[in-house]
Every structure is written in C-alpha cells, then in structure tokens.
Design a protein around this motif. Structure first.
Motif, mmCIF file in Angstrom:
data_model
loop_
_atom_site.group_PDB
_atom_site.id
_atom_site.type_symbol
_atom_site.label_atom_id
_atom_site.label_comp_id
_atom_site.label_asym_id
_atom_site.label_seq_id
_atom_site.Cartn_x
_atom_site.Cartn_y
_atom_site.Cartn_z
ATOM 1 N N SER B 74 0.839 -1.197 0.000
ATOM 2 C CA SER B 74 0.000 0.000 0.000
ATOM 3 C C SER B 74 0.878 1.252 0.000
ATOM 4 N N TYR B 77 2.343 1.408 -3.714
ATOM 5 C CA TYR B 77 1.443 1.492 -4.866
ATOM 6 C C TYR B 77 0.228 2.385 -4.679
ATOM 7 N N ARG B 78 -0.043 2.826 -3.450
ATOM 8 C CA ARG B 78 -1.267 3.597 -3.235
ATOM 9 C C ARG B 78 -1.007 5.026 -2.787
ATOM 10 N N THR B 80 0.272 8.947 -3.550
ATOM 11 C CA THR B 80 0.324 9.837 -4.704
ATOM 12 C C THR B 80 1.700 10.481 -4.809
ATOM 13 N N GLN B 239 2.473 2.111 -10.786
ATOM 14 C CA GLN B 239 1.300 1.869 -9.946
ATOM 15 C C GLN B 239 0.077 1.418 -10.735
ATOM 16 N N TYR B 240 0.212 1.380 -12.046
ATOM 17 C CA TYR B 240 -0.944 1.139 -12.919
ATOM 18 C C TYR B 240 -1.799 -0.053 -12.481
ATOM 19 N N GLN B 242 -2.092 -1.800 -9.615
ATOM 20 C CA GLN B 242 -2.811 -1.689 -8.347
ATOM 21 C C GLN B 242 -3.886 -0.600 -8.381
ATOM 22 N N ARG B 243 -3.684 0.412 -9.225
ATOM 23 C CA ARG B 243 -4.697 1.451 -9.362
ATOM 24 C C ARG B 243 -5.896 0.920 -10.143
ATOM 25 N N PRO B 246 -7.399 -2.796 -7.836
ATOM 26 C CA PRO B 246 -6.942 -2.741 -6.446
ATOM 27 C C PRO B 246 -6.914 -4.128 -5.817
#
Lengths: 122, 250
Positions: B74, B77-78, B80, B239-240, B242-243, B246
């Motif tokens: 998290s 990858y989560r 910003t 991050q693609y 996991q975005r 999710p």
C-alpha cells in the motif's frame, strides 16, 4: 516465384537482418571485448571448477561480470578468470590416439594392492 | 511521524531508482552488464521493501490510519506523487549508460555514508537493515565507480558522454545533504557530504573529469513531495496495476 514459407530456424541460426541493431552490436562487441573463461570455487578447500565464459574489457571487469553472472545464487567463494585465447586445448581429432590406448591398461589403476586394515580413507 | 517520514524517504529513494534502473532489463549494452544492473536494481528493491515493511509496522502502531492497514504494497502502490519523499536524483530518466552509472555512483556513495551512520544508531531495526544493505551498497559503489573511470578515461565519445552526464546530474546532488526536517538527530548530513565529496572527487579525478566548480544552484523538493515532471510518468507505469485492479494478486 520464390515461396516465402515459414522456415524452421534453430537457436543460433536466426539470420541477421541487414542494418539491424542486434547484428551491429554483436559485431562491435566481438571486436572490442575479448572472451574470458570463468572458474568458480564453490567452497573453501575445494578446487576451482570451470563455470562458463563471458565477455569483458579487462580482468577486473571479467571478475565482476563473473560475480554477477555466475555467483548470484551463492555458487562461490572465489573466482578465477583467464582470457580464453590463453587456453590451449587438445584437438578432438586426436582423441583416439590420445585417450583410447588407456582403455586396456587396467594395471595402471592402483587396485591390485592388498591394503592393510590399518590404512584408512583410501 | 517524523521517524516514519524519514524511513519512507529512504524506502522511496530506493524504490524509485530501482524502477528507473529496471528499464535497462533486457536492454543493457551487453548481456553481462544487463545482468549487473538488474542485480543492483533487485538489491535496491530489496532495501526498499525492508524500509517499507518497517514503516508500515510503525504506521499501524501509530493508529493514524484506522481501518486502513498499511502494508509495504500500500505504501509503494497507493500513495500519490506528493506523498513520495525520494530525492529528485532517483527519478530522473535513465538517459544513456553514462548517466545511469554516474547517477548510481552518486547515490551509492551517499547511501554508504548514510547506512554507516544508521548502523551505529539507536534504532535496532534501522541498524539491522543498514547492516544488510551496506554489503550490497559497497559493491554498487565499486561497480559504478569503475564504470565512471572507464567511460571518463575512455574514448573521446565516452568521455564526452560522461561530461554531459556530470553536467546534467550535478545540480541534483545537493539535495542529498539538505535536511528535510524528518532526519533524526543521529544523522549528520554534513559529515556524510564531506566523505561523499572526497570519494567522488577522487574517482572523478581518476576518470579525468572535473568536479563542477563555482556556486551551482542545487535542485531540491523531492523530500517534500515536490517532484520533477518525470515522476508522474514513472508512478503511472509503476502503480498502474494496483490502481486499475486494487488488491490484485498473483
């Protein structure tokens, strides 16, 4: 008409397209960096064994390349490298005259002695 | 919180540089060096994971994210762009081989100094991570330093490329030694800078390169989440998955 059917290619046979980057790099590479043979000792007390070969500009780079290519999985504690051109090999064509004559000379093996019981680890 | 941010800044720097270097995978100048840079990339990723796991455990202990359990994933990858605290040096494009090895050299020499201090610090977990990482970093310094000398003191073209890389990267080196407020008081950035300059100077001399002279403006902002225009693209790619999906799993 010349039929362009799919031709089966084996690894290493793939033809270079004129002007392709791969061919260019391969040639430049062969010209610039010599080939090295790599020997790895896997444990203290054992001897160095041939692990493979690689390209490198000099001995320092060859040892580091060997570290990165051949010891990634804890294969070694020591590395030797030697430029491949410095290794002289027997000719495979000579194999018959070199090695076959030893075939029927079993008496060269030290297996005809009576070992006293006191001698261990033989 | 301060400690968490400090650990995240270490994790982020390693992760982002690892992501950058990974662009060489399958594209290295020769097979052996492709493997070498990829090995280093995996070392950096491993270090990032250790720091993220520790940061995640501290975040969860602090109770600042109720109902939202922090994990290494998290955090990676989560978050910003503005939440990433890596120095700008790490997110710059990989450029040519000269730029890649010189950046690695600058960063690894810095990590050597930093981890040596962490090793002696009070935080047992950070000290353990530093001890493990230091062995890897010493090899990165050696590998990248030899490339800097090889290219700097090589052909006319390799020397020219190394000069360009030096000119491009130098303004991003200052940020490593600028305190961001979250470093704990065990970290002495001034002494790290002194050691860094002395090692960098001696390798550049061997490489027949000149340390940029004069009062050069140093870029900064990364530690505070103000990044270069390259960062967004890097994160978008990294991050693609996991975005888009999710909690996607293998």
């Amino acid at each position: 008409m010349n039929h362009q059917f799919i031709k089966k290619l084996y690894y290493g046979d793939i033809p270079d397209e004129p002007g392709s980057g791969a061919a260019y790099i391969a040639k430049a590479d062969t010209a610039a960096w010599p080939l090295w043979e790599v020997f790895i000792r896997s444990k203290r007390g054992l001897d160095h064994k041939h692990a493979g070969s690689l390209k490198a500009a000099d001995a320092t780079m060859a040892i580091e390349n060997a570290r990165d290519v051949y010891t990634r999985r804890q294969e070694g504690v020591s590395i030797w490298v030697v430029e491949s051109k410095n290794i002289h090999a027997s000719n495979p064509d000579d194999a018959e005259s070199f090695f076959d004559p030893a075939e029927d000379k079993v008496y060269r093996h030290p297996s005809f002695y009576e070992l006293p019981d006191e001698v261990k680890h033989m | 919180m301060q400690q968490i941010n400090f650990i995240l800044s270490l994790a982020d720097a390693n992760l982002i540089l690892s992501q950058r270097n990974a662009e060489w995978c399958g594209h290295g100048p020769v097979l052996e060096q492709d493997i070498a840079i990829t090995n280093i990339t995996l070392d950096l990723l491993g270090q990032a994971r250790n720091f993220y796991q520790y940061a995640a455990s501290l975040v969860n202990q602090s109770g600042n994210m109720p109902g939202n359990i922090a994990t290494e994933d998290s955090l990676a990858y989560r978050r910003t762009e503005r939440e990433f605290k890596n120095i700008l040096l790490c997110e710059l494009p990989k450029g040519d081989w000269a730029q890649t090895v010189l950046r690695q050299f600058f960063y690894s020499v810095f990590c050597k100094g930093l981890y040596t201090q962490l090793l002696q610090g009070q935080d047992a977990q950070l000290s353990a991570i530093a001890e493990k990482s230091l062995k890897e970093v010493l090899y990165h310094v050696r590998w990248s330093g030899e490339w800097v000398m090889r290219l700097g003191d090589g052909t006319a073209e390799s020397n020219q490329r190394m000069k360009q890389a030096l000119q491009f990267l130098w303004p991003y080196t200052g940020e490593m030694f600028m305190p961001a407020g979250f470093e704990n008081n065990e970290i002495d950035l001034a002494s790290i800078k002194k050691q860094w300059l002395s090692q960098v100077r001696s390798i550049l001399e061997e490489a027949t390169l000149q340390l940029p002279a004069g009062n050069i403006f140093m870029q900064s902002g990364g530690k505070k989440g103000i990044h270069t225009e390259h960062m967004g693209f890097l994160l978008a790619e990294m991050q693609y998955l996991q975005r888009m999906y999710p909690d996607a799993n293998w």
